[in-house]
Motif scaffolding. Structure first.
Motif, PDB file in Angstrom:
ATOM      1  N   ASP A 155      28.872  28.642  82.934  1.00 29.61           N
ATOM      2  CA  ASP A 155      30.103  29.002  83.236  1.00 29.61           C
ATOM      3  C   ASP A 155      30.404  28.137  84.518  1.00 29.61           C
ATOM      4  N   ALA A 156      31.761  27.305  84.425  1.00 33.05           N
ATOM      5  CA  ALA A 156      32.268  26.701  85.699  1.00 33.05           C
ATOM      6  C   ALA A 156      31.178  25.512  85.871  1.00 33.05           C
ATOM      7  N   SER A 157      30.550  24.762  84.910  1.00 35.10           N
ATOM      8  CA  SER A 157      29.521  23.746  85.079  1.00 35.10           C
ATOM      9  C   SER A 157      29.929  22.676  84.895  1.00 35.10           C
ATOM     10  N   ALA A 158      31.172  22.152  84.653  1.00 36.99           N
ATOM     11  CA  ALA A 158      31.616  20.754  84.317  1.00 36.99           C
ATOM     12  C   ALA A 158      33.128  20.887  84.869  1.00 36.99           C
ATOM     13  N   ASP A 159      33.475  19.489  85.327  1.00 43.46           N
ATOM     14  CA  ASP A 159      34.879  19.595  85.672  1.00 43.46           C
ATOM     15  C   ASP A 159      35.660  18.616  84.836  1.00 43.46           C
ATOM     16  N   LEU A 160      34.985  17.877  83.667  1.00 44.66           N
ATOM     17  CA  LEU A 160      35.573  17.288  82.829  1.00 44.66           C
ATOM     18  C   LEU A 160      34.639  17.313  81.388  1.00 44.66           C
ATOM     19  N   ILE A 161      35.597  17.475  80.423  1.00 38.71           N
ATOM     20  CA  ILE A 161      34.902  17.577  79.060  1.00 38.71           C
ATOM     21  C   ILE A 161      35.852  16.502  78.214  1.00 38.71           C
ATOM     22  N   THR A 171      35.151  24.015  85.274  1.00 42.89           N
ATOM     23  CA  THR A 171      35.806  24.573  86.470  1.00 42.89           C
ATOM     24  C   THR A 171      37.138  24.850  86.787  1.00 42.89           C
ATOM     25  N   ALA A 172      37.298  25.607  87.794  1.00 44.24           N
ATOM     26  CA  ALA A 172      39.057  25.744  87.910  1.00 44.24           C
ATOM     27  C   ALA A 172      39.674  24.573  88.170  1.00 44.24           C
ATOM     28  N   GLY A 173      40.658  24.030  87.571  1.00 39.24           N
ATOM     29  CA  GLY A 173      41.207  22.865  87.753  1.00 39.24           C
ATOM     30  C   GLY A 173      40.659  21.676  87.062  1.00 39.24           C
ATOM     31  N   GLY A 174      39.421  21.907  86.237  1.00 44.97           N
ATOM     32  CA  GLY A 174      38.997  21.220  85.505  1.00 44.97           C
ATOM     33  C   GLY A 174      39.827  20.708  84.113  1.00 44.97           C
ATOM     34  N   LEU A 175      39.410  19.385  83.853  1.00 44.84           N
ATOM     35  CA  LEU A 175      40.232  18.987  82.468  1.00 44.84           C
ATOM     36  C   LEU A 175      39.489  18.631  81.173  1.00 44.84           C
ATOM     37  N   VAL A 176      40.030  19.185  79.926  1.00 46.06           N
ATOM     38  CA  VAL A 176      39.506  18.700  78.840  1.00 46.06           C
ATOM     39  C   VAL A 176      40.540  17.390  78.197  1.00 46.06           C
ATOM     40  N   ALA A 177      40.005  16.513  77.732  1.00 48.26           N
ATOM     41  CA  ALA A 177      40.726  15.470  77.166  1.00 48.26           C
ATOM     42  C   ALA A 177      40.094  15.075  75.830  1.00 48.26           C
ATOM     43  N   PHE A 178      40.925  14.880  74.809  1.00 48.85           N
ATOM     44  CA  PHE A 178      40.590  14.669  73.603  1.00 48.85           C
ATOM     45  C   PHE A 178      41.440  14.030  72.603  1.00 48.85           C
ATOM     46  N   THR A 179      41.018  13.231  71.561  1.00 49.81           N
ATOM     47  CA  THR A 179      42.177  12.776  70.705  1.00 49.81           C
ATOM     48  C   THR A 179      42.004  13.582  69.286  1.00 49.81           C
ATOM     49  N   VAL A 180      42.955  13.486  68.577  1.00 45.80           N
ATOM     50  CA  VAL A 180      42.967  14.175  67.124  1.00 45.80           C
ATOM     51  C   VAL A 180      43.788  13.338  66.192  1.00 45.80           C
ATOM     52  N   GLU A 181      43.510  13.144  64.977  1.00 41.72           N
ATOM     53  CA  GLU A 181      44.263  12.680  63.986  1.00 41.72           C
ATOM     54  C   GLU A 181      45.389  13.907  63.625  1.00 41.72           C
ATOM     55  N   THR A 182      46.719  13.382  63.320  1.00 40.16           N
ATOM     56  CA  THR A 182      47.673  14.418  63.180  1.00 40.16           C
ATOM     57  C   THR A 182      48.609  14.110  61.845  1.00 40.16           C
ATOM     58  N   HIS A 183      49.429  14.849  61.661  1.00 32.73           N
ATOM     59  CA  HIS A 183      50.155  14.818  60.323  1.00 32.73           C
ATOM     60  C   HIS A 183      51.637  15.781  60.562  1.00 32.73           C
ATOM     61  N   ASP A 184      52.496  15.342  59.766  1.00 35.68           N
ATOM     62  CA  ASP A 184      54.079  16.008  60.368  1.00 35.68           C
ATOM     63  C   ASP A 184      54.157  17.220  59.767  1.00 35.68           C
ATOM     64  N   GLY A 185      53.066  17.985  58.926  1.00 34.85           N
ATOM     65  CA  GLY A 185      53.465  19.340  58.585  1.00 34.85           C
ATOM     66  C   GLY A 185      53.032  20.331  59.681  1.00 34.85           C
ATOM     67  N   GLU A 186      52.296  21.612  59.211  1.00 32.80           N
ATOM     68  CA  GLU A 186      51.816  22.411  60.040  1.00 32.80           C
ATOM     69  C   GLU A 186      50.386  22.762  59.808  1.00 32.80           C
ATOM     70  N   GLY A 187      49.708  23.185  60.668  1.00 34.20           N
ATOM     71  CA  GLY A 187      48.267  23.418  60.723  1.00 34.20           C
ATOM     72  C   GLY A 187      47.418  22.426  60.519  1.00 34.20           C
ATOM     73  N   VAL A 188      46.322  22.332  59.774  1.00 33.72           N
ATOM     74  CA  VAL A 188      45.157  21.453  59.492  1.00 33.72           C
ATOM     75  C   VAL A 188      44.929  21.010  58.092  1.00 33.72           C
ATOM     76  N   ILE A 189      45.060  19.883  57.940  1.00 32.71           N
ATOM     77  CA  ILE A 189      44.557  19.150  56.630  1.00 32.71           C
ATOM     78  C   ILE A 189      43.332  18.361  56.518  1.00 32.71           C
ATOM     79  N   LEU A 190      42.841  17.936  55.388  1.00 34.59           N
ATOM     80  CA  LEU A 190      41.934  17.109  55.338  1.00 34.59           C
ATOM     81  C   LEU A 190      42.194  15.863  54.762  1.00 34.59           C
ATOM     82  N   GLY A 191      42.113  14.873  55.361  1.00 34.13           N
ATOM     83  CA  GLY A 191      42.811  13.576  54.776  1.00 34.13           C
ATOM     84  C   GLY A 191      41.923  12.989  53.893  1.00 34.13           C
TER      85      GLY A 191
END
Length: 308
Positions: free
Chosen positions: A209-215, A239-259
């Motif tokens: 728990d609370a072992s990284a401040d950036l993922i 940790t409190a105040g820690g950040l997660v940063a990521f990229t995803v591919e996206t689409h104009d609809g709702e939810g998740v699709i497999l491209g």
């Protein structure tokens, strides 16, 4: 992209017929290729590569039911599903959407490892780490905090492109990846204090728990259908105040699709809801593409969230 996966049937004649069939497939003679594959399968009924390739051909010929049957046979012949037959069944609407078989992802990137950076950066104009770096700097600047981190976890670290981008801002990097060959190449770069061959949710579960401040997850999220498990573990590990940063591919609809490229695309509304459910506060969400495909940017999102 990597060399096509081939799993020998153990029968020399069947393997040779498969090779001839692949040549015909590449030349566009699909009917003749299918005939040779059926001959190979008759000699070796558990020939996963032949069943999978037959499924591809049946699909291209518009024979949906026959393609589904062939992909199902491929899955039975190789229960680990290293070819990704289940993904093809998802695209055909014959299976519900679910996460990728780990063995498929491992095999894909083990094959990809020797030319990963050249193919991704040069051919596909991959820019995920640079986009994440800029986004993290922006979020930190907005709250007047320095963008320096004691410990970062790089999910799906690959060869170390994200660690390279953040090297000046992180004291200690931990990398996790399913592919042993990717981990070998990351280790050669010397940027990681620790590297582990493991699926990323399991990798996070092994952290305190609370072992990284950036993922970071520069490209990994496109191989997950459901983001809830990884975001839930992310909140626990940050940790409190820690950040997660990521990229995803996206689409104009709702939810998740497999491209068609066999990567998941997550709608912006889905990303927002999963972050909120995990108890992570969205700090930035931008419509930015992390890579090209067919010389055009793939629609994408850059996301930064904070554990408050």
């Amino acid at each position: 992209m990597p060399t096509r996966l081939f799993l020998s049937s153990g029968d020399l004649i069947a393997d040779r017929r498969f090779d001839f069939a692949r040549d015909l497939q590449l030349k566009g003679d699909l009917a003749a290729a299918a005939d040779l594959l059926l001959q190979a399968i008759e000699l070796a009924p558990g020939f996963a590569s032949a069943w999978f390739t037959l499924g591809e051909i049946r699909e291209r010929l518009g024979e949906r039911d026959a393609a589904i049957a062939a992909f199902r046979k491929a899955g039975i012949a190789d229960p680990d599903d290293r070819h990704g037959a289940r993904l093809r069944l998802m695209l055909l609407g014959a299976e519900r959407l679910s996460d990728m078989p780990p063995a498929y992802v491992r095999a894909l990137f083990d094959q990809y490892a020797p030319k990963f950076e050249t193919a991704l950066v040069d051919d596909l104009r991959y820019r995920g780490p640079a986009l994440l770096f800029k986004a993290v700097l922006s979020v930190r600047a907005a709250i007047r905090k320095p963008a320096f981190f004691k410990r970062a976890i790089d999910l799906g670290c690959g060869t170390g492109l994200a660690a390279t981008a953040f090297a000046g801002e992180v004291d200690e990097f931990i990398g996790v990846d399913l592919s042993p060959r990717m981990i070998e190449r990351a280790r050669a770069g010397g940027l990681y204090a620790e590297l582990e061959v493991i699926e990323m949710v399991q990798g996070l579960r092994g952290r305190g728990d609370a072992s990284a401040d950036l993922i970071l997850a520069a490209v990994a999220m496109v191989y997950l259908a459901d983001l809830a498990p990884v975001l839930g573990e992310t909140r626990r590990v940050l940790t409190a105040g820690g950040l997660v940063a990521f990229t995803v591919e996206t689409h104009d609809g709702e939810g998740v699709i497999l491209g068609e490229g066999l990567r998941y695309a997550h709608a912006a509304s889905y990303v927002r809801s999963r972050l909120a459910a995990a108890g992570l506060a969205l700090a930035l969400l931008e419509d930015l593409s992390a890579r090209n495909e067919d010389n055009a940017p793939v629609p994408g999102l850059v996301v930064v969230a904070e554990k408050t």
